[in-house]
Design a protein around this motif. Structure first.
Motif, PDB file in Angstrom:
ATOM      1  N   SER A   1     -37.507  20.774  11.544  1.00 37.13           N
ATOM      2  CA  SER A   1     -36.281  21.335  12.492  1.00 37.13           C
ATOM      3  C   SER A   1     -35.153  20.414  12.497  1.00 37.13           C
ATOM      4  CB  SER A   1     -36.990  21.549  13.921  1.00 37.13           C
ATOM      5  OG  SER A   1     -37.197  20.342  14.524  1.00 37.13           O
ATOM      6  N   LYS A   2     -35.297  19.088  12.244  1.00 31.84           N
ATOM      7  CA  LYS A   2     -34.044  18.185  12.263  1.00 31.84           C
ATOM      8  C   LYS A   2     -33.613  17.695  10.914  1.00 31.84           C
ATOM      9  CE  LYS A   2     -35.316  16.224  16.702  1.00 31.84           C
ATOM     10  NZ  LYS A   2     -35.679  15.022  17.672  1.00 31.84           N
ATOM     11  N   LEU A   3     -34.360  18.348   9.646  1.00 26.97           N
ATOM     12  CA  LEU A   3     -33.910  17.669   8.635  1.00 26.97           C
ATOM     13  C   LEU A   3     -32.625  18.696   8.204  1.00 26.97           C
ATOM     14  CD1 LEU A   3     -37.084  18.150   6.371  1.00 26.97           C
ATOM     15  CD2 LEU A   3     -36.026  16.014   7.041  1.00 26.97           C
ATOM     16  N   LYS A   4     -31.659  17.706   7.604  1.00 34.33           N
ATOM     17  CA  LYS A   4     -30.179  18.324   7.105  1.00 34.33           C
ATOM     18  C   LYS A   4     -30.120  18.537   5.441  1.00 34.33           C
ATOM     19  CE  LYS A   4     -27.856  16.138  11.130  1.00 34.33           C
ATOM     20  NZ  LYS A   4     -29.201  15.659  11.831  1.00 34.33           N
ATOM     21  N   GLY A   5     -31.348  17.748   4.906  1.00 32.73           N
ATOM     22  CA  GLY A   5     -31.071  18.147   3.405  1.00 32.73           C
ATOM     23  C   GLY A   5     -31.838  19.331   3.052  1.00 32.73           C
ATOM     24  N   ARG A   6     -31.955  19.255   1.838  1.00 31.61           N
ATOM     25  CA  ARG A   6     -32.333  20.425   1.006  1.00 31.61           C
ATOM     26  C   ARG A   6     -33.912  20.296   0.648  1.00 31.61           C
ATOM     27  NH1 ARG A   6     -28.614  23.846  -1.741  1.00 31.61           N
ATOM     28  NH2 ARG A   6     -30.292  24.478  -3.103  1.00 31.61           N
ATOM     29  N   ALA A   7     -34.842  21.334   0.817  1.00 32.16           N
ATOM     30  CA  ALA A   7     -36.110  21.191   0.734  1.00 32.16           C
ATOM     31  C   ALA A   7     -36.678  22.294  -0.005  1.00 32.16           C
ATOM     32  CB  ALA A   7     -37.015  21.270   2.054  1.00 32.16           C
ATOM     33  N   GLN A   8     -37.983  21.774  -0.722  1.00 34.18           N
ATOM     34  CA  GLN A   8     -38.481  22.537  -1.948  1.00 34.18           C
ATOM     35  C   GLN A   8     -39.954  22.893  -1.530  1.00 34.18           C
ATOM     36  OE1 GLN A   8     -39.173  25.224  -4.246  1.00 34.18           O
ATOM     37  NE2 GLN A   8     -37.645  24.177  -5.197  1.00 34.18           N
ATOM     38  N   PHE A   9     -40.299  24.229  -0.959  1.00 38.63           N
ATOM     39  CA  PHE A   9     -41.627  24.412  -0.532  1.00 38.63           C
ATOM     40  C   PHE A   9     -42.621  25.312  -1.467  1.00 38.63           C
ATOM     41  CE2 PHE A   9     -39.534  24.065   3.957  1.00 38.63           C
ATOM     42  CZ  PHE A   9     -39.919  22.616   3.810  1.00 38.63           C
ATOM     43  N   SER A  10     -41.897  25.613  -2.540  1.00 38.21           N
ATOM     44  CA  SER A  10     -42.800  26.600  -3.658  1.00 38.21           C
ATOM     45  C   SER A  10     -43.971  26.258  -4.000  1.00 38.21           C
ATOM     46  CB  SER A  10     -41.818  26.526  -4.868  1.00 38.21           C
ATOM     47  OG  SER A  10     -41.504  25.687  -5.546  1.00 38.21           O
ATOM     48  N   ASP A  11     -44.959  27.271  -4.461  1.00 36.33           N
ATOM     49  CA  ASP A  11     -46.099  26.939  -5.075  1.00 36.33           C
ATOM     50  C   ASP A  11     -47.331  26.160  -4.059  1.00 36.33           C
ATOM     51  OD1 ASP A  11     -45.705  27.829  -7.929  1.00 36.33           O
ATOM     52  OD2 ASP A  11     -44.371  26.170  -8.225  1.00 36.33           O
ATOM     53  N   ASN A  12     -46.984  26.750  -2.989  1.00 29.80           N
ATOM     54  CA  ASN A  12     -48.273  26.443  -1.807  1.00 29.80           C
ATOM     55  C   ASN A  12     -48.721  27.639  -1.417  1.00 29.80           C
ATOM     56  OD1 ASN A  12     -48.013  23.430  -0.985  1.00 29.80           O
ATOM     57  ND2 ASN A  12     -45.812  24.006  -1.292  1.00 29.80           N
ATOM     58  N   PRO A  13     -50.061  27.636  -0.932  1.00 24.51           N
ATOM     59  CA  PRO A  13     -50.687  28.911  -0.322  1.00 24.51           C
ATOM     60  C   PRO A  13     -50.149  29.208   0.871  1.00 24.51           C
ATOM     61  CG  PRO A  13     -52.109  27.151  -0.127  1.00 24.51           C
ATOM     62  CD  PRO A  13     -50.789  26.454  -1.002  1.00 24.51           C
ATOM     63  N   TRP A  14     -48.914  29.471   1.270  1.00 28.71           N
ATOM     64  CA  TRP A  14     -48.370  29.710   2.596  1.00 28.71           C
ATOM     65  C   TRP A  14     -49.105  31.104   3.155  1.00 28.71           C
ATOM     66  CZ3 TRP A  14     -45.706  26.216   5.017  1.00 28.71           C
ATOM     67  CH2 TRP A  14     -45.127  25.212   4.210  1.00 28.71           C
ATOM     68  N   HIS A  15     -49.271  30.924   4.547  1.00 29.03           N
ATOM     69  CA  HIS A  15     -49.431  31.899   5.277  1.00 29.03           C
ATOM     70  C   HIS A  15     -48.488  32.501   6.121  1.00 29.03           C
ATOM     71  CE1 HIS A  15     -51.755  34.669   8.099  1.00 29.03           C
ATOM     72  NE2 HIS A  15     -51.436  33.993   8.963  1.00 29.03           N
ATOM     73  N   CYS A  16     -47.798  33.717   5.900  1.00 30.41           N
ATOM     74  CA  CYS A  16     -46.402  34.237   6.221  1.00 30.41           C
ATOM     75  C   CYS A  16     -46.821  34.732   7.711  1.00 30.41           C
ATOM     76  CB  CYS A  16     -45.961  35.290   5.223  1.00 30.41           C
ATOM     77  SG  CYS A  16     -45.427  34.308   3.766  1.00 30.41           S
ATOM     78  N   ASP A  17     -46.280  34.007   8.622  1.00 28.93           N
ATOM     79  CA  ASP A  17     -46.424  34.585   9.876  1.00 28.93           C
ATOM     80  C   ASP A  17     -45.225  34.171  10.953  1.00 28.93           C
ATOM     81  OD1 ASP A  17     -46.719  31.979  10.283  1.00 28.93           O
ATOM     82  OD2 ASP A  17     -48.672  32.216  11.185  1.00 28.93           O
ATOM     83  N   CYS A  18     -45.238  34.323  12.000  1.00 30.09           N
ATOM     84  CA  CYS A  18     -44.141  33.987  12.948  1.00 30.09           C
ATOM     85  C   CYS A  18     -43.918  32.617  12.812  1.00 30.09           C
ATOM     86  CB  CYS A  18     -44.240  34.380  14.455  1.00 30.09           C
ATOM     87  SG  CYS A  18     -43.063  33.828  15.606  1.00 30.09           S
TER      88      CYS A  18
END
Length: 259
Positions: free
Chosen positions: A134-151
């Motif tokens: 929540s406090k990060l100001k830079g760019r992040a890369q989250f691809s290619d992870n087994p994410w669970h898409c929810d709230c």
């Protein structure tokens, strides 16, 4: 006197000699503080490279002046709370190609303001606390992870810079709604507000319950009416089956005589 003249005659040489000596000390200092298995280099800032070092966890003895930190291609499983809190100059953090499953809520405390690039791609991250980034100001890369898409994931991405780009690169391996499985998170979020699903589910459950009670009441009323009708019909048939009263012959004769 001759020594002084010699010193004054060669100020430029002495300057370069002193500068080289200082750089040598700095390099030696950085090298001596470099974590085991890592390579440290200091040009304009300190670069710590621990790529392919077979690390099982993030080193705890990272130099405080580290600006670029490469921890990719290892066997790191988690990112603990405040592990980078002393790295106040950290700008680039590469944690890609590990086996990270857990990232604690305060993992990036102390570097949120300085961190410009965070790479967490190619790991095993399914979910994180909604305030982890929540406090990060830079760019992040989250691809290619087994994410669970929810709230929770929707809340994670909501306040981050370039969240649209990140969301389009996240693929839902599992999801709160089965029809979102295999889709990009941006598609899932466009189809439904994932944070209102529980409310909608509760509303539907209430409607189903109310409909069930209503159906039960109506069924009871219908049964009660039919049962009463059947009882009334039987009672009427019983009354009809009773013999009707007829006058006796003696009573008829008496009446005729009187007349």
């Amino acid at each position: 006197m001759k020594l002084m003249d010699l010193f004054l005659a060669r100020p430029l040489s002495m300057y370069f000699l002193l500068q080289s000596f200082v750089l040598l000390i700095l390099c030696f200092h950085s090298a001596s503080m470099c974590p085991k298995g890592c390579l440290c280099s200091h040009i304009s800032s300190l670069n710590v490279s621990c790529s392919n070092a077979n690390l099982k966890e993030i080193p705890k003895d990272l130099p405080p002046e580290t600006a670029l930190l490469y921890l990719d291609s290892n066997q790191i499983r988690s990112v603990p709370n405040e592990i980078f809190k002393d790295l106040h100059q950290l700008k680039v953090l590469n944690l890609s190609k590990n086996v990270i499953e857990s990232i604690e809520e305060q993992a990036f405390k102390g570097v949120a303001d300085t961190l410009q690039t965070l790479d967490l791609s190619n790991n095993k991250i399914k979910s994180v606390h909604k305030d982890t980034f929540s406090k990060l100001k830079g760019r992040a890369q989250f691809s290619d992870n087994p994410w669970h898409c929810d709230c929770t994931l929707q809340q994670v991405l909501h306040g981050m810079p370039s969240n649209h780009e990140m969301a389009s690169n996240i693929i839902c391996e599992t999801a709160a709604l089965k029809e979102h499985t295999g889709k990009s998170f941006i598609s899932a979020a466009n189809e439904a507000d994932l944070c209102n699903l529980s409310k909608k589910t509760t509303d539907v459950a209430m409607l189903v319950t109310m409909f069930g009670w209503f159906t039960m009441v109506i069924s009871y009323v219908v049964y009660y009416v039919r049962q009463n009708q059947e009882d009334a019909r039987r009672h009427l048939e019983y009354l009809k089956s009773l013999p009707s009263k007829q006058k006796k012959p003696e009573e008829s004769d008496d009446i005729s005589t009187v007349l």
